[in-house]
Scaffold this active site. Structure first.
Site, PDB file in Angstrom:
ATOM      1  N   GLY A  36      -3.022 -10.719  -5.871  1.00 17.81           N
ATOM      2  CA  GLY A  36      -3.031 -10.582  -4.420  1.00 17.81           C
ATOM      3  C   GLY A  36      -4.243  -9.764  -4.022  1.00 17.81           C
ATOM      4  O   GLY A  36      -4.783  -9.006  -4.838  1.00 17.81           O
ATOM      5  N   GLN A  93      -9.408  -4.579   1.099  1.00 23.28           N
ATOM      6  CA  GLN A  93      -9.958  -4.378  -0.248  1.00 23.28           C
ATOM      7  C   GLN A  93     -11.338  -4.996  -0.416  1.00 23.28           C
ATOM      8  O   GLN A  93     -11.993  -4.781  -1.441  1.00 23.28           O
ATOM      9  CB  GLN A  93      -8.998  -4.949  -1.294  1.00 23.28           C
ATOM     10  CG  GLN A  93      -7.681  -4.187  -1.337  1.00 23.28           C
ATOM     11  CD  GLN A  93      -6.790  -4.711  -2.428  1.00 23.28           C
ATOM     12  OE1 GLN A  93      -6.112  -5.704  -2.243  1.00 23.28           O
ATOM     13  NE2 GLN A  93      -6.816  -4.063  -3.587  1.00 23.28           N
ATOM     14  N   CYS A 148      -3.314  -1.990  -8.935  1.00 23.96           N
ATOM     15  CA  CYS A 148      -3.992  -2.317  -7.688  1.00 23.96           C
ATOM     16  C   CYS A 148      -5.485  -2.411  -7.965  1.00 23.96           C
ATOM     17  O   CYS A 148      -6.042  -1.535  -8.637  1.00 23.96           O
ATOM     18  CB  CYS A 148      -3.720  -1.223  -6.659  1.00 23.96           C
ATOM     19  SG  CYS A 148      -4.557  -1.484  -5.093  1.00 23.96           S
ATOM     20  N   LEU A 149      -6.119  -3.440  -7.463  1.00 22.88           N
ATOM     21  CA  LEU A 149      -7.557  -3.624  -7.697  1.00 22.88           C
ATOM     22  C   LEU A 149      -8.382  -2.516  -7.051  1.00 22.88           C
ATOM     23  O   LEU A 149      -9.549  -2.343  -7.385  1.00 22.88           O
ATOM     24  CB  LEU A 149      -8.010  -4.995  -7.177  1.00 22.88           C
ATOM     25  CG  LEU A 149      -7.395  -6.199  -7.897  1.00 22.88           C
ATOM     26  CD1 LEU A 149      -7.813  -7.496  -7.210  1.00 22.88           C
ATOM     27  CD2 LEU A 149      -7.800  -6.228  -9.363  1.00 22.88           C
ATOM     28  N   HIS A 192       3.362  -5.049  -1.658  1.00 16.49           N
ATOM     29  CA  HIS A 192       2.127  -4.333  -2.019  1.00 16.49           C
ATOM     30  C   HIS A 192       0.994  -4.708  -1.053  1.00 16.49           C
ATOM     31  O   HIS A 192       0.289  -3.829  -0.532  1.00 16.49           O
ATOM     32  CB  HIS A 192       1.758  -4.691  -3.462  1.00 16.49           C
ATOM     33  CG  HIS A 192       0.532  -4.017  -3.977  1.00 16.49           C
ATOM     34  ND1 HIS A 192       0.559  -3.047  -4.953  1.00 16.49           N
ATOM     35  CD2 HIS A 192      -0.781  -4.175  -3.654  1.00 16.49           C
ATOM     36  CE1 HIS A 192      -0.679  -2.635  -5.198  1.00 16.49           C
ATOM     37  NE2 HIS A 192      -1.519  -3.308  -4.427  1.00 16.49           N
ATOM     38  N   GLU A 193       0.837  -6.006  -0.797  1.00 17.58           N
ATOM     39  CA  GLU A 193      -0.267  -6.446   0.071  1.00 17.58           C
ATOM     40  C   GLU A 193      -0.030  -6.048   1.521  1.00 17.58           C
ATOM     41  O   GLU A 193      -0.960  -5.663   2.234  1.00 17.58           O
ATOM     42  CB  GLU A 193      -0.478  -7.965  -0.053  1.00 17.58           C
ATOM     43  CG  GLU A 193      -0.829  -8.458  -1.452  1.00 17.58           C
ATOM     44  CD  GLU A 193      -1.956  -7.680  -2.117  1.00 17.58           C
ATOM     45  OE1 GLU A 193      -2.883  -7.223  -1.427  1.00 17.58           O
ATOM     46  OE2 GLU A 193      -1.896  -7.498  -3.350  1.00 17.58           O
ATOM     47  N   HIS A 237      -1.061  -2.580   2.093  1.00 12.72           N
ATOM     48  CA  HIS A 237      -2.515  -2.435   2.252  1.00 12.72           C
ATOM     49  C   HIS A 237      -2.905  -2.534   3.730  1.00 12.72           C
ATOM     50  O   HIS A 237      -3.758  -1.794   4.205  1.00 12.72           O
ATOM     51  CB  HIS A 237      -3.255  -3.532   1.484  1.00 12.72           C
ATOM     52  CG  HIS A 237      -3.574  -3.167   0.068  1.00 12.72           C
ATOM     53  ND1 HIS A 237      -4.363  -2.087  -0.257  1.00 12.72           N
ATOM     54  CD2 HIS A 237      -3.236  -3.744  -1.103  1.00 12.72           C
ATOM     55  CE1 HIS A 237      -4.478  -2.020  -1.578  1.00 12.72           C
ATOM     56  NE2 HIS A 237      -3.806  -3.006  -2.121  1.00 12.72           N
TER      57      HIS A 237
HETATM   58 ZN    ZN Z   1      -3.551  -3.233  -4.109  1.00 11.42          ZN
END
Ligand code: ZN
Length: 188
Positions: A46, A51, A99-100, A141-142, A145
């Site tokens: 995701g 991000q 998480c990226l 999670h997304e 963000h």
């Molecule tokens: Zn993340």
């Protein structure tokens, strides 16, 4: 610029609620196309617009659902409903999230087992998806963000403090840190 640099925790755009999308134009289409490419290259399951440094309410996802069907798409201006979050400690084996924007790190966090996300696609067609398990976790999670929250900000102790230390050790938590999938390998 198909693959975009991924913002790392400390970049202000990650820590403020993103804005509703009101203009559905070619720039938005390009953003979404680039987000899919960036997510695939990372690789991730995701990716939120924040991000890649864009404070808009958009996320993409790519993950099999609980019936093992590949699910891939974009949600714009999402609204999230979730089921109850179980009490107790998050499990190191089954609830380990990453998480990226905190690349290479993982910490356990409790999430609701059920989630429903509603929004629109690039053509403003309504979308509504119910998810369970990990697919539901990705939506939570997304969505977080887009509210300006990273999972590391929501951890229970001792993980909250552990994450804070790791972020400081790696020199993150300050603006202007990014990594480029396919170029930088921050997993090691
Ligand atoms: Zn993340």
């Amino acid at each position: 610029m198909p693959i975009r640099p991924i913002t790392i925790t400390g970049e202000p755009v990650l820590h403020h609620p993103a804005e509703e999308v009101t203009v559905f134009d070619d720039e938005l289409r390009q953003l979404v196309a680039d987000m899919f490419e960036t997510m695939d290259e990372a690789p991730g399951v995701g990716l939120a617009a924040t991000q890649v440094g864009v404070g808009k309410r958009v996320f993409v996802y790519d993950y099999p659902d609980d019936d093992d069907n590949e699910r891939r798409g974009v949600i714009i201006n999402p609204v999230l409903e979730i089921g109850p979050i179980e009490e107790g400690e998050a499990d190191w084996d089954t609830e380990l999230e990453g998480c990226l924007s905190v690349p290479g790190e993982r910490f356990p966090i409790k999430r609701a087992d059920w989630a429903k996300v509603s929004g629109v696609d690039l053509d403003k067609n309504p979308i509504s998806i119910e998810a369970t398990g990990w697919f539901a976790r990705i939506f939570q999670h997304e969505f977080d963000h887009l509210e300006g929250k990273l999972y590391v900000n929501k951890l229970a102790e001792p993980h909250f403090t552990a994450a804070k230390s790791v972020i400081a050790e790696r020199g993150w938590g300050v603006p202007n840190k990014t990594w480029l999938p396919g170029v930088d390998n921050l997993e090691d």
